[in-house]
Design a protein around this motif. Structure first.
Motif, mmCIF file in Angstrom:
data_model
loop_
_atom_site.group_PDB
_atom_site.id
_atom_site.type_symbol
_atom_site.label_atom_id
_atom_site.label_comp_id
_atom_site.label_asym_id
_atom_site.label_seq_id
_atom_site.Cartn_x
_atom_site.Cartn_y
_atom_site.Cartn_z
ATOM 1 N N GLU A 15 0.665 -1.035 0.260
ATOM 2 C CA GLU A 15 0.154 -0.166 -0.434
ATOM 3 C C GLU A 15 0.771 1.373 -0.150
ATOM 4 O OE1 GLU A 15 -3.882 -1.500 2.211
ATOM 5 O OE2 GLU A 15 -1.722 -1.239 3.216
ATOM 6 N N GLU A 16 1.998 1.381 0.736
ATOM 7 C CA GLU A 16 2.771 2.801 0.673
ATOM 8 C C GLU A 16 3.651 2.505 -0.841
ATOM 9 O OE1 GLU A 16 4.696 5.818 2.774
ATOM 10 O OE2 GLU A 16 3.100 4.667 3.135
ATOM 11 N N ILE A 17 3.617 1.549 -1.818
ATOM 12 C CA ILE A 17 4.598 1.613 -2.835
ATOM 13 C C ILE A 17 2.914 2.644 -3.496
ATOM 14 C CG2 ILE A 17 5.034 -0.018 -4.592
ATOM 15 C CD1 ILE A 17 6.470 -1.718 -2.760
ATOM 16 N N ASP A 18 2.235 1.604 -3.134
ATOM 17 C CA ASP A 18 1.122 2.175 -4.077
ATOM 18 C C ASP A 18 0.468 3.726 -4.456
ATOM 19 O OD1 ASP A 18 -0.139 -0.127 -5.349
ATOM 20 O OD2 ASP A 18 -1.141 -0.680 -3.772
ATOM 21 N N PHE A 19 0.644 4.215 -2.180
ATOM 22 C CA PHE A 19 0.776 5.990 -2.443
ATOM 23 C C PHE A 19 2.298 6.620 -2.957
ATOM 24 C CE2 PHE A 19 2.275 9.340 0.338
ATOM 25 C CZ PHE A 19 1.047 9.709 0.489
ATOM 26 N N VAL A 20 3.326 5.944 -3.076
ATOM 27 C CA VAL A 20 4.628 6.806 -3.598
ATOM 28 C C VAL A 20 4.394 6.989 -4.712
ATOM 29 C CG1 VAL A 20 6.835 6.614 -3.595
ATOM 30 C CG2 VAL A 20 6.052 5.983 -1.821
ATOM 31 N N GLN A 21 3.527 5.469 -5.888
ATOM 32 C CA GLN A 21 3.217 5.372 -7.391
ATOM 33 C C GLN A 21 2.516 6.353 -7.839
ATOM 34 O OE1 GLN A 21 3.747 1.362 -8.319
ATOM 35 N NE2 GLN A 21 5.999 1.060 -8.003
ATOM 36 N N GLY A 22 1.867 6.760 -6.716
ATOM 37 C CA GLY A 22 0.424 7.510 -7.257
ATOM 38 C C GLY A 22 0.603 9.163 -7.144
ATOM 39 N N ILE A 23 1.661 8.859 -5.986
ATOM 40 C CA ILE A 23 1.768 10.578 -5.952
ATOM 41 C C ILE A 23 2.331 10.758 -7.260
ATOM 42 C CG2 ILE A 23 3.211 11.758 -4.965
ATOM 43 C CD1 ILE A 23 0.849 11.928 -3.746
ATOM 44 N N ARG A 25 3.103 9.728 -9.969
ATOM 45 C CA ARG A 25 1.426 10.012 -11.359
ATOM 46 C C ARG A 25 1.003 11.331 -11.615
ATOM 47 N NH1 ARG A 25 0.760 4.223 -10.060
ATOM 48 N NH2 ARG A 25 -1.177 4.351 -9.545
ATOM 49 N N SER A 26 0.798 11.568 -9.846
ATOM 50 C CA SER A 26 -0.490 12.911 -10.263
ATOM 51 C C SER A 26 1.282 14.059 -9.990
ATOM 52 C CB SER A 26 -0.443 12.350 -8.803
ATOM 53 O OG SER A 26 0.047 12.907 -7.962
ATOM 54 N N THR A 27 2.391 14.499 -9.754
ATOM 55 C CA THR A 27 2.931 15.099 -9.858
ATOM 56 C C THR A 27 4.249 15.579 -10.856
ATOM 57 O OG1 THR A 27 4.957 14.113 -8.005
ATOM 58 C CG2 THR A 27 2.953 15.266 -7.392
ATOM 59 N N GLY A 28 4.224 14.745 -11.623
ATOM 60 C CA GLY A 28 5.410 13.871 -12.816
ATOM 61 C C GLY A 28 6.225 13.705 -12.426
ATOM 62 N N ARG A 29 7.110 13.580 -10.591
ATOM 63 C CA ARG A 29 8.070 13.239 -10.754
ATOM 64 C C ARG A 29 8.180 11.440 -10.244
ATOM 65 N NH1 ARG A 29 8.540 16.143 -4.666
ATOM 66 N NH2 ARG A 29 10.825 15.736 -5.192
ATOM 67 N N ASN A 30 9.517 11.213 -9.825
ATOM 68 C CA ASN A 30 10.146 9.851 -9.995
ATOM 69 C C ASN A 30 10.435 9.432 -8.973
ATOM 70 O OD1 ASN A 30 10.081 7.250 -10.424
ATOM 71 N ND2 ASN A 30 12.296 8.142 -12.244
ATOM 72 N N VAL A 31 10.484 9.738 -7.656
ATOM 73 C CA VAL A 31 10.777 9.674 -6.573
ATOM 74 C C VAL A 31 10.921 8.074 -6.000
ATOM 75 C CG1 VAL A 31 10.487 9.644 -3.857
ATOM 76 C CG2 VAL A 31 9.756 11.665 -5.314
ATOM 77 N N GLY A 32 11.908 7.512 -5.683
ATOM 78 C CA GLY A 32 12.488 6.112 -5.361
ATOM 79 C C GLY A 32 11.710 5.441 -4.226
ATOM 80 N N LEU A 33 11.923 4.611 -3.951
ATOM 81 C CA LEU A 33 11.895 4.108 -2.795
ATOM 82 C C LEU A 33 13.189 3.363 -1.688
ATOM 83 C CD1 LEU A 33 9.662 0.718 -3.806
ATOM 84 C CD2 LEU A 33 9.557 3.340 -2.352
ATOM 85 N N TYR A 34 13.642 3.070 -0.570
ATOM 86 C CA TYR A 34 14.901 3.339 0.559
ATOM 87 C C TYR A 34 13.995 2.142 1.306
ATOM 88 C CZ TYR A 34 19.324 3.051 1.271
ATOM 89 O OH TYR A 34 20.800 3.049 1.625
#
Length: 210
Positions: A15-23, A25-34
């Protein structure tokens, strides 16, 4: 985001990954995961292979290659070796380094911080995550910072350095200021990243020192 999920609950990794990937998509950024695997040996004693579960969650969201924007970190050296050799993961791995007194795992962190120990880390990991004071110290108040040997060992073996955790309310002993710690880490040690509970401070520093 997501607007269709009401209420509050314990968030799963997926769910957290879904959240990050959704953000993203909505912002046009490409923030990764740690992502960190916590106490894998204890979990296996309880019949749960938490490491495999984490890798499955990452893979199902498109994270499986060294080039993907994700790091996987763990204090347990044997588990990171397992990730690389038995579970055949190609993800970027970070060996967290603690103190033996913390009992984070069966790893001997004192031995790990020697040149020989770091050479072994380089055989399975892409970088290290040491505590800040394992890289530098101020021997006396008002004195000069001293860079510890671990930094040179890591650089000699091509390892990334992502120390933890900068807190402006709990600086290393004798450190004059957060700015002095940041200067020492980025300009003297030349770390590749930094964990902080005060990201606004680090971002302001980064913007002032591009």
């Amino acid at each position: 985001f997501p607007a269709t999920t009401p209420g509050s609950a314990i968030v799963t990794l997926s769910e957290e990954i879904d959240f990050v990937q959704g953000i993203n998509r909505s912002t046009g950024r490409n923030v990764g995961l740690y992502t960190e695997v916590k106490y894998p040996a204890w979990h296996r004693e309880q019949g749960k292979d938490i490491t495999r579960s984490v890798l499955d969650a990452l893979r199902s969201h498109g994270y499986s290659k060294r080039s993907d924007k994700v790091f996987l970190q763990c204090f347990d050296a044997e588990e990171l070796k397992r990730v690389r050799t038995q579970l055949n993961s190609d993800l970027k791995l970070i060996q967290l380094i603690g103190e033996n007194s913390w009992h984070e795992s069966s790893a001997d962190y004192e031995a790990m911080m020697t040149e020989r120990g770091i050479a072994e880390v380089a055989s399975y990991a892409d970088g290290i995550g040491p505590e800040i004071t394992q890289l530098l110290e101020w021997p006396t108040a008002g004195g000069k910072v001293r860079i510890k040997p671990l930094a040179a060992f890591a650089k000699a073996h091509g390892l990334l350095m992502h120390p933890y955790t900068l807190r402006i309310d709990s600086l290393p002993p004798n450190a004059p200021s957060a700015a002095a710690v940041l200067d020492a880490l980025f300009k003297r040690v030349q770390v590749d990243g930094l964990f902080s509970d005060f990201p606004d401070v680090v971002v302001r520093y980064r913007n002032a020192h591009p």
